[in-house]
Design a protein around this motif. Sequence first.
Motif, PDB file in Angstrom:
ATOM      1  N   PRO A  21      98.856 -37.040   3.788  1.00 21.20           N
ATOM      2  CA  PRO A  21     100.296 -36.727   3.842  1.00 21.20           C
ATOM      3  C   PRO A  21     101.010 -37.189   2.577  1.00 21.20           C
ATOM      4  O   PRO A  21     100.613 -38.173   1.940  1.00 21.20           O
ATOM      5  CB  PRO A  21     100.765 -37.514   5.064  1.00 21.20           C
ATOM      6  N   TYR A  62     104.559 -44.864   6.051  1.00 21.39           N
ATOM      7  CA  TYR A  62     103.862 -44.668   7.324  1.00 21.39           C
ATOM      8  C   TYR A  62     104.358 -45.684   8.339  1.00 21.39           C
ATOM      9  O   TYR A  62     104.680 -46.823   7.990  1.00 21.39           O
ATOM     10  CB  TYR A  62     102.349 -44.887   7.178  1.00 21.39           C
ATOM     11  N   LYS A 105     108.864 -36.753  12.925  1.00 19.64           N
ATOM     12  CA  LYS A 105     108.716 -35.477  12.239  1.00 19.64           C
ATOM     13  C   LYS A 105     109.716 -35.337  11.091  1.00 19.64           C
ATOM     14  O   LYS A 105     110.925 -35.466  11.266  1.00 19.64           O
ATOM     15  CB  LYS A 105     108.891 -34.316  13.213  1.00 19.64           C
ATOM     16  N   ASN A 134     105.400 -40.623   7.949  1.00 18.26           N
ATOM     17  CA  ASN A 134     104.041 -40.308   8.375  1.00 18.26           C
ATOM     18  C   ASN A 134     103.569 -41.307   9.429  1.00 18.26           C
ATOM     19  O   ASN A 134     104.109 -42.411   9.545  1.00 18.26           O
ATOM     20  CB  ASN A 134     103.091 -40.347   7.181  1.00 18.26           C
ATOM     21  N   MET A 176     103.155 -31.936  13.550  1.00 14.96           N
ATOM     22  CA  MET A 176     102.888 -33.142  12.772  1.00 14.96           C
ATOM     23  C   MET A 176     101.477 -33.164  12.176  1.00 14.96           C
ATOM     24  O   MET A 176     101.003 -34.223  11.755  1.00 14.96           O
ATOM     25  CB  MET A 176     103.098 -34.371  13.647  1.00 14.96           C
ATOM     26  N   GLN A 217     101.329 -34.811   8.795  1.00 16.89           N
ATOM     27  CA  GLN A 217     102.015 -36.095   8.653  1.00 16.89           C
ATOM     28  C   GLN A 217     101.272 -37.203   9.374  1.00 16.89           C
ATOM     29  O   GLN A 217     101.879 -38.172   9.831  1.00 16.89           O
ATOM     30  CB  GLN A 217     103.444 -36.009   9.206  1.00 16.89           C
TER      31      GLN A 217
END
Length: 270
Positions: free
Chosen positions: A31, A67, A132, A136, A158, A161
């Motif tokens: 991602p 993330y 979303k 991520n 997703m 991601q």
Amino acid sequence: MKLLNKNLWIVVSLTFPAFAQAQLHNHPDLPKSKHETVVIAHRGNHVNVPENTLASTREAINCGADYVEVDLRTTKDGHLIALHDAKVDRTTNGAGKVADMSWAEVAELQVFNRNKRTHRIPEFKEVLALCKGKINIYLDFKDADVEETWKQIKAAGMEHQIVIYINSEEQYHKWREVAPRVPLMASLPKEVTNEEQLRSFISRIYVDVLDNVTTPELVEAARIKNVFVWLDVQNPAEGPASWNEALRKGVHGLQTDKPADLVAYMRDHL
């Protein structure tokens, strides 16, 4: 996190079809991230709110992390939820194994918190919807059904991601069967200690990220094979000294309990 079985790469080479192995030599793209060295919020940004809640996910988004790490488990009636422990005892006002509880029972639990606001254990689909287009997900795949998990990921849009951290050989095979192009992450077996062993492992285990490569030489050996290293730095003494120690090894990401501080440090010093 659990190390993969030391015989995993032997099993894979014997059981994985040759054409699939050839395809997986071309790693899927990870991602997109805001930072060159990615910042992973361990169980969300839980400095001021409880871990693995929607609140900690929002905090991870708001602080600019790349993330949010989410632990995935399953209730006895098949609901996917975000929870680190196999039991609810440590983090909630309940007791018992989540695998023995229905979603209705889990949904009634209150998550312990410092700010006295009521929080709860979220369903995975709620976390997906919240993330979303914003952050991520580093999905620590504790105990869940691969097909149902992938179904929910796709339904949320997703697919691009997310990175899946696998905890066993069985999970590895199932994810490669169900979603062969999803990025996977794993720990090296403890027996892998030199560059030759690392290259042998990577040539047979088609993961995109490793999390326990701790020497500059092995980090570089992984990079040459197009495998990234995201190192865990969360510990009671976490701060600039430990971040710099990890960064000097050439790693590509840091998982932290202080994502806001790390984002600010990287902005000001890197």
